[in-house]
Design a protein around this motif. Structure first.
Motif, PDB file in Angstrom:
ATOM      1  N   LEU A 165       0.525  -1.353   0.095  1.00 29.81           N
ATOM      2  CA  LEU A 165       0.224  -0.179  -0.025  1.00 29.81           C
ATOM      3  C   LEU A 165       1.077   1.213  -0.149  1.00 29.81           C
ATOM      4  CD1 LEU A 165      -2.974   1.564   0.463  1.00 29.81           C
ATOM      5  CD2 LEU A 165      -2.056   1.421   2.824  1.00 29.81           C
ATOM      6  N   LEU A 166       1.532   2.221  -1.088  1.00 31.79           N
ATOM      7  CA  LEU A 166       1.684   3.019  -1.224  1.00 31.79           C
ATOM      8  C   LEU A 166       0.521   5.079  -0.686  1.00 31.79           C
ATOM      9  CD1 LEU A 166       3.815   2.506  -3.954  1.00 31.79           C
ATOM     10  CD2 LEU A 166       4.454   2.118  -1.859  1.00 31.79           C
ATOM     11  N   GLY A 167       1.230   5.371   0.032  1.00 40.56           N
ATOM     12  CA  GLY A 167       0.303   6.854   0.486  1.00 40.56           C
ATOM     13  C   GLY A 167       0.645   7.857   0.002  1.00 40.56           C
ATOM     14  N   GLY A 168       0.868   9.165  -0.127  1.00 39.37           N
ATOM     15  CA  GLY A 168       1.675  10.446  -1.004  1.00 39.37           C
ATOM     16  C   GLY A 168       2.259  10.353  -1.917  1.00 39.37           C
ATOM     17  N   ALA A 169       3.664  11.342  -2.269  1.00 43.73           N
ATOM     18  CA  ALA A 169       3.898  11.590  -3.386  1.00 43.73           C
ATOM     19  C   ALA A 169       5.264  10.306  -3.769  1.00 43.73           C
ATOM     20  CB  ALA A 169       4.468  12.820  -3.747  1.00 43.73           C
ATOM     21  N   ALA A 170       6.495   9.320  -2.656  1.00 44.55           N
ATOM     22  CA  ALA A 170       7.359   9.238  -3.041  1.00 44.55           C
ATOM     23  C   ALA A 170       7.339   8.061  -2.149  1.00 44.55           C
ATOM     24  CB  ALA A 170       8.142  10.307  -2.627  1.00 44.55           C
ATOM     25  N   ALA A 171       6.434   7.744  -2.258  1.00 52.25           N
ATOM     26  CA  ALA A 171       6.263   5.962  -0.963  1.00 52.25           C
ATOM     27  C   ALA A 171       7.438   5.549  -1.665  1.00 52.25           C
ATOM     28  CB  ALA A 171       5.139   5.877  -1.026  1.00 52.25           C
ATOM     29  N   GLU A 180       8.579  -3.261  -8.884  1.00 50.30           N
ATOM     30  CA  GLU A 180       8.551  -4.132  -9.917  1.00 50.30           C
ATOM     31  C   GLU A 180       7.242  -4.903  -9.187  1.00 50.30           C
ATOM     32  OE1 GLU A 180      10.812  -8.359  -9.921  1.00 50.30           O
ATOM     33  OE2 GLU A 180      11.932  -7.085 -10.902  1.00 50.30           O
ATOM     34  N   GLN A 181       6.104  -5.320  -9.434  1.00 53.95           N
ATOM     35  CA  GLN A 181       5.223  -5.523  -9.197  1.00 53.95           C
ATOM     36  C   GLN A 181       5.067  -7.267  -9.678  1.00 53.95           C
ATOM     37  OE1 GLN A 181       1.582  -3.899  -9.070  1.00 53.95           O
ATOM     38  NE2 GLN A 181       0.876  -5.693  -7.790  1.00 53.95           N
ATOM     39  N   GLN A 182       5.124  -8.118  -8.802  1.00 53.08           N
ATOM     40  CA  GLN A 182       5.265 -10.007  -9.310  1.00 53.08           C
ATOM     41  C   GLN A 182       3.564 -10.368  -9.327  1.00 53.08           C
ATOM     42  OE1 GLN A 182       9.030 -11.874  -7.518  1.00 53.08           O
ATOM     43  NE2 GLN A 182       6.999 -12.421  -6.902  1.00 53.08           N
ATOM     44  N   ARG A 183       3.368 -11.343 -10.284  1.00 54.73           N
ATOM     45  CA  ARG A 183       2.068 -11.857 -10.915  1.00 54.73           C
ATOM     46  C   ARG A 183       1.564 -12.398  -8.809  1.00 54.73           C
ATOM     47  NH1 ARG A 183       2.406 -15.344 -15.060  1.00 54.73           N
ATOM     48  NH2 ARG A 183       2.762 -16.948 -13.783  1.00 54.73           N
ATOM     49  N   GLY A 184       0.375 -12.581  -8.427  1.00 54.58           N
ATOM     50  CA  GLY A 184      -0.553 -12.300  -7.625  1.00 54.58           C
ATOM     51  C   GLY A 184       0.017 -12.000  -6.317  1.00 54.58           C
ATOM     52  N   THR A 185       0.104 -10.417  -6.437  1.00 56.92           N
ATOM     53  CA  THR A 185       0.400  -9.598  -5.563  1.00 56.92           C
ATOM     54  C   THR A 185      -0.872  -8.307  -5.922  1.00 56.92           C
ATOM     55  OG1 THR A 185       2.244  -7.934  -6.597  1.00 56.92           O
ATOM     56  CG2 THR A 185       2.927  -9.697  -5.648  1.00 56.92           C
ATOM     57  N   VAL A 186      -1.038  -7.910  -4.722  1.00 54.19           N
ATOM     58  CA  VAL A 186      -1.960  -6.698  -4.971  1.00 54.19           C
ATOM     59  C   VAL A 186      -1.104  -5.110  -5.106  1.00 54.19           C
ATOM     60  CG1 VAL A 186      -3.851  -5.100  -3.804  1.00 54.19           C
ATOM     61  CG2 VAL A 186      -4.180  -7.628  -4.721  1.00 54.19           C
ATOM     62  N   LEU A 187      -0.874  -3.776  -6.133  1.00 56.61           N
ATOM     63  CA  LEU A 187      -0.687  -3.060  -5.497  1.00 56.61           C
ATOM     64  C   LEU A 187      -1.543  -2.031  -5.385  1.00 56.61           C
ATOM     65  CD1 LEU A 187       2.058  -1.249  -5.376  1.00 56.61           C
ATOM     66  CD2 LEU A 187       1.117  -0.149  -7.934  1.00 56.61           C
ATOM     67  N   GLN A 188      -2.082  -1.462  -4.272  1.00 56.84           N
ATOM     68  CA  GLN A 188      -2.704  -0.732  -3.705  1.00 56.84           C
ATOM     69  C   GLN A 188      -2.403   0.455  -2.992  1.00 56.84           C
ATOM     70  OE1 GLN A 188      -4.764  -2.182  -0.156  1.00 56.84           O
ATOM     71  NE2 GLN A 188      -6.526  -0.937   0.177  1.00 56.84           N
ATOM     72  N   LEU A 189      -3.541   1.134  -3.836  1.00 50.31           N
ATOM     73  CA  LEU A 189      -3.132   2.914  -4.136  1.00 50.31           C
ATOM     74  C   LEU A 189      -3.458   3.724  -3.178  1.00 50.31           C
ATOM     75  CD1 LEU A 189      -1.614   3.818  -7.652  1.00 50.31           C
ATOM     76  CD2 LEU A 189      -0.623   3.278  -5.465  1.00 50.31           C
ATOM     77  N   ALA A 190      -3.293   4.512  -1.959  1.00 48.37           N
ATOM     78  CA  ALA A 190      -4.031   5.746  -1.007  1.00 48.37           C
ATOM     79  C   ALA A 190      -4.780   5.943  -2.117  1.00 48.37           C
ATOM     80  CB  ALA A 190      -3.272   5.850   0.418  1.00 48.37           C
ATOM     81  N   PRO A 191      -5.397   6.927  -1.346  1.00 45.30           N
ATOM     82  CA  PRO A 191      -6.344   8.773  -1.802  1.00 45.30           C
ATOM     83  C   PRO A 191      -5.495   9.635  -1.911  1.00 45.30           C
ATOM     84  CG  PRO A 191      -7.923   7.370  -0.312  1.00 45.30           C
ATOM     85  CD  PRO A 191      -6.922   6.889  -0.047  1.00 45.30           C
ATOM     86  N   GLY A 192      -5.163  10.033  -3.153  1.00 46.07           N
ATOM     87  CA  GLY A 192      -4.141  10.892  -3.555  1.00 46.07           C
ATOM     88  C   GLY A 192      -2.425  10.457  -4.262  1.00 46.07           C
ATOM     89  N   ALA A 193      -2.481   9.145  -3.902  1.00 49.08           N
ATOM     90  CA  ALA A 193      -0.873   8.517  -4.303  1.00 49.08           C
ATOM     91  C   ALA A 193      -0.845   8.973  -5.172  1.00 49.08           C
ATOM     92  CB  ALA A 193      -1.508   6.981  -3.878  1.00 49.08           C
TER      93      ALA A 193
END
Length: 359
Positions: A165-171, A180-193
């Motif tokens: 989970l990433l939030g902000g502008a430079a997480a 790098e994201q692998q298949r089988g995972t979730v990249l979650q972005l907070a509002p405003g990320a």
């Protein structure tokens, strides 16, 4: 031969004493002191013991670093101290949910494992103390690692398992480095990320475990609000946009697989160089372009969103299934939404024209 035979029992005794001492130290460490013990006396005893074993056996191998384990509220309280936490080679394993403002310094590779049903939140900054690309941050485990700091570490971020989970502008660190994201995972972005890093979505490494149901795809999730991918993306496995929020793409997404919009909105202001499927309840918006699209029943294409006129472009074929919608904003000055198709258009859906206010 006689001298060698006598030396073997002495070596075995030394080995047994070392192992007993290390095991005793670990067993005597209470839950409240686990983190401090691992950092201090027990970690030293384990390394010293292993070194003694190798020395006695004539083996120069270096012992594996002792993991830092956070499994209880007391462990979390011990971790949350003023001094920066330095990754010096020891993995961090988190099995108790908590958040910390503690700063993190990367001296070596940072392997962070977050257990199932666990949320580990780092609100403090992450910085590097080594050469560029020498200290990657690697996320393992089925749980969620949340990064919310203004992070400027100079290395790649690798989502191998679970959720990031990433939030902000430079997480995810400084802009020149890759997420790098692998298949089988979730990249979650907070509002405003706003993710400024180049993103690669790749097959998993051998031995890594996908989340249940995600064996065949990776997900980009925005639960609410708007989040932005502000750099180029390279995708060689299927990707799905999930969550009720909107994901804005401002650059090029180079995809070898169909991009599935399962929930919420995908707002394309750059280009998705691959086919896009808009499923029921989801929307495709923006002023950009895709290689081709299919709008399924209940799905919607809405150039410019719901409140502005814009032109959306498909460089290939377009299919509107029965029950799909093409939302058109029209204004008294003659401006209106448009779909420009450089291919064959199959239009079996319906057009929803919404008149804008004017004088």
């Amino acid at each position: 031969m006689r001298k060698i035979a006598k030396a073997v029992p002495r070596l075995w005794c030394a080995f047994s004493m070392v192992v007993k001492r290390v095991q005793g130290g670990v067993m005597e460490a209470g839950a409240a002191m686990r983190y401090g013990a691992l950092r201090g006396a027990v970690a030293f005893a384990a390394v010293s013991g292993a070194a003694a074993i190798h020395a006695l056996a004539g083996d120069a191998a270096v012992a594996a670093p002792v993991p830092v384990v956070i499994a209880t509220p007391a462990d979390a309280a011990a971790f949350d101290e003023p001094a920066p936490f330095v990754f010096d080679g020891a993995p961090l394993q988190v099995h108790h949910s908590f958040a910390t403002d503690r700063e993190v310094v990367l001296a070596k590779r940072a392997e962070i494992t977050v257990g199932p049903d666990t949320l580990f939140t780092l609100n403090g900054t992450i910085s590097s103390q080594a050469a560029p690309l020498a200290t990657p941050v690697e996320k393992l485990g089925a749980g969620t690692l949340a990064l919310h700091g203004d992070n400027q570490y100079m290395s790649n971020t690798i989502l191998r398992e679970g959720v990031l989970l990433l939030g902000g502008a430079a997480a995810a660190g400084a802009a020149p480095y890759t997420l790098e994201q692998q298949r089988g995972t979730v990249l979650q972005l907070a509002p405003g990320a706003h993710v400024v890093n180049h993103i690669q979505v790749l097959p998993p490494r051998p031995g890594d475990t996908p989340l249940p149901g995600l064996e065949n795809e990776a997900q980009w999730r925005v639960g609410s609000g708007m989040a932005t991918l502000g750099n180029n993306v390279s995708v060689i496995v299927p990707v799905a946009k999930t969550g009720e929020g909107s994901l804005r793409i401002t650059h090029l997404v180079q995809s070898q697989s169909t991009f599935r919009v399962g929930e919420g909105a995908l707002v394309v202001e750059g280009m998705v160089a691959g086919p896009v499927d808009i499923e029921g309840g989801a929307r495709l918006e923006g002023t950009g372009a895709v290689r081709g699209m299919r709008v399924h029943a209940g799905g919607m294409l809405a150039p410019g969103g719901r409140h502005a006129a814009a032109t959306f472009t498909s460089m290939g074929n377009v299919v509107f299934d029965p029950g799909s919608e093409f939302h058109v904003n029209a204004y008294p000055d003659g401006s209106a939404d448009m779909l420009e198709v450089h291919g064959v258009a199959q239009l079996d859906g319906r057009v929803w024209a919404e008149a804008g206010a004017g004088e």
